[in-house]
Write a protein that holds these residues in place. Structure first.
Motif, PDB file in Angstrom:
ATOM      1  N   VAL A 127     114.713  51.798  51.815  1.00  0.00           N
ATOM      2  CA  VAL A 127     114.462  53.046  52.902  1.00  0.00           C
ATOM      3  C   VAL A 127     115.156  54.116  52.615  1.00  0.00           C
ATOM      4  O   VAL A 127     114.765  55.231  52.785  1.00  0.00           O
ATOM      5  CB  VAL A 127     114.781  52.367  54.140  1.00  0.00           C
ATOM      6  N   ASP A 138     114.666  46.387  61.361  1.00  0.00           N
ATOM      7  CA  ASP A 138     114.171  45.058  60.890  1.00  0.00           C
ATOM      8  C   ASP A 138     114.143  43.991  62.086  1.00  0.00           C
ATOM      9  O   ASP A 138     115.005  44.267  62.895  1.00  0.00           O
ATOM     10  CB  ASP A 138     115.251  44.498  59.911  1.00  0.00           C
ATOM     11  N   LEU A 189     110.439  46.965  60.556  1.00  0.00           N
ATOM     12  CA  LEU A 189     110.186  46.437  59.073  1.00  0.00           C
ATOM     13  C   LEU A 189     110.068  44.889  59.356  1.00  0.00           C
ATOM     14  O   LEU A 189     111.012  44.344  59.911  1.00  0.00           O
ATOM     15  CB  LEU A 189     111.558  46.749  58.563  1.00  0.00           C
ATOM     16  N   LEU A 202     105.972  48.338  59.078  1.00  0.00           N
ATOM     17  CA  LEU A 202     105.902  48.303  57.650  1.00  0.00           C
ATOM     18  C   LEU A 202     106.095  46.837  57.238  1.00  0.00           C
ATOM     19  O   LEU A 202     107.126  46.208  57.659  1.00  0.00           O
ATOM     20  CB  LEU A 202     106.728  49.226  57.064  1.00  0.00           C
ATOM     21  N   LYS A 225     107.269  43.797  54.613  1.00  0.00           N
ATOM     22  CA  LYS A 225     107.972  43.851  53.326  1.00  0.00           C
ATOM     23  C   LYS A 225     107.137  43.052  52.359  1.00  0.00           C
ATOM     24  O   LYS A 225     106.656  42.139  52.803  1.00  0.00           O
ATOM     25  CB  LYS A 225     109.211  43.346  53.649  1.00  0.00           C
ATOM     26  N   VAL A 284     107.947  46.932  51.155  1.00  0.00           N
ATOM     27  CA  VAL A 284     107.065  48.221  51.712  1.00  0.00           C
ATOM     28  C   VAL A 284     106.517  48.907  50.631  1.00  0.00           C
ATOM     29  O   VAL A 284     106.827  49.137  49.536  1.00  0.00           O
ATOM     30  CB  VAL A 284     108.493  48.849  52.260  1.00  0.00           C
ATOM     31  N   ASP A 285     105.390  49.217  51.118  1.00  0.00           N
ATOM     32  CA  ASP A 285     104.370  50.176  50.177  1.00  0.00           C
ATOM     33  C   ASP A 285     104.709  51.412  50.290  1.00  0.00           C
ATOM     34  O   ASP A 285     104.976  51.993  51.605  1.00  0.00           O
ATOM     35  CB  ASP A 285     102.957  49.662  50.603  1.00  0.00           C
ATOM     36  N   ARG A 338     102.185  53.784  52.580  1.00  0.00           N
ATOM     37  CA  ARG A 338     102.238  53.308  54.104  1.00  0.00           C
ATOM     38  C   ARG A 338     103.537  53.619  54.573  1.00  0.00           C
ATOM     39  O   ARG A 338     103.587  53.869  55.852  1.00  0.00           O
ATOM     40  CB  ARG A 338     102.079  51.693  54.272  1.00  0.00           C
ATOM     41  N   PHE A 339     104.690  53.740  53.667  1.00  0.00           N
ATOM     42  CA  PHE A 339     105.862  54.189  54.139  1.00  0.00           C
ATOM     43  C   PHE A 339     105.668  55.810  54.479  1.00  0.00           C
ATOM     44  O   PHE A 339     106.214  56.045  55.752  1.00  0.00           O
ATOM     45  CB  PHE A 339     107.049  54.245  53.478  1.00  0.00           C
TER      46      PHE A 339
END
Length: 266
Positions: free
Chosen positions: A30, A67, A93, A112, A114, A116-117, A120-121
């Motif tokens: 991140v 998360d 997340l 998002l 996992k 993570v793309d 998309r992020f």
């Protein structure tokens, strides 16, 4: 062990972000992605729910990358521990199951998956940026609260207590016993005590009766912590708990203790 990292602050940044994930590699991912956004400032990293609550209250981030699955205190419990007016924008997340993702979709919350793309992020950051600079932020907070109401458990899983200028999170399953203390109750957990402004009767309603037993008007004990009972008289007992403390039950609550003894085959 709680892990939290603070970053130096720079007032020139427009968006202040906090990262909460118990996996170091996930947090690092991140961080690397956020560095591509010149208007985003990382104000801290947290590896557990308790430190996340503290950092959010201290730093007031605009957006939190949160998360869901964390040991001890998960992402949902972090949000439940915060006052509604202090909720930041949230980007969840998650590697959660489909039914949880549907809950996010129903309430139009950002998440998002996992791993993570990158695209998309970037889209999630842009949506969060637009959100925090508009009147939609309060609407987002209400959607989070509604989602939490849908996923909440019947009984409390943690207590939030004020300790001077700090907020302490006490995990319910780690509480050994609870005692009355005037207008407060005293939570005893892992050798420490915490004052919570609550009545014994009110607190009892928030506890799972399969895990806690009220043995006296001024005492509630965690049933798994009971190591020994010594009969006194008139259906009264002295209980010794795993933390070494001893407590006397009263006849008023004898039925509850006897039901527990029966359920344990004693």
């Amino acid at each position: 062990m709680a892990v939290a990292q603070d970053w130096e602050l720079d007032g020139a940044f427009a968006v202040r972000a906090l990262i909460v994930d118990d996996e170091p590699l996930a947090r690092h991912g991140v961080v690397l992605r956020l560095r591509k956004f010149k208007d985003v400032e990382i104000v801290g990293e947290c590896a557990d729910g308790r430190s996340a609550v503290q950092r959010i209250l201290e730093r007031s981030p605009d957006v939190v990358f949160l998360d869901i699955q964390m040991p001890g205190m998960d992402g949902f419990e972090v949000l439940r521990a915060l006052p509604a007016e202090r909720l930041p924008a949230i980007i969840f997340l998650t590697a959660y199951q489909q039914h949880v993702l549907r809950a996010f979709d129903v309430h139009a919350l950002h998440y998002l998956l996992k791993p993570v793309d990158d695209m998309r992020f970037a889209a999630a950051v842009c949506r969060a940026r637009d959100l925090i600079h508009s009147a939609l932020k309060a609407d987002m907070a209400q959607r989070v609260i509604k989602m939490l109401d849908r996923t909440t458990d019947q009984f409390a899983s943690r207590f939030t207590v004020q300790a001077g200028s700090r907020i302490q999170i006490v995990i319910v399953d780690e509480v050994d016993w609870i005692g009355a203390a005037g207008d407060y109750v005293e939570l005893h957990s892992n050798g420490r005590s915490y004052l919570l402004r609550e009545t014994m009767s009110g607190l009892e309603q928030r506890l799972d009766p399969a895990k806690f037993i009220r043995i006296h008007r001024s005492r509630i004990v965690r049933s798994k912590g009971i190591l020994e009972l010594q009969s006194i008289e008139n259906r009264e007992f002295t209980l010794r708990l795993s933390d070494g403390s001893e407590h006397r039950s009263s006849r008023t609550y004898a039925d509850r203790l006897e039901r527990w003894l029966s359920s344990e085959g004693i």
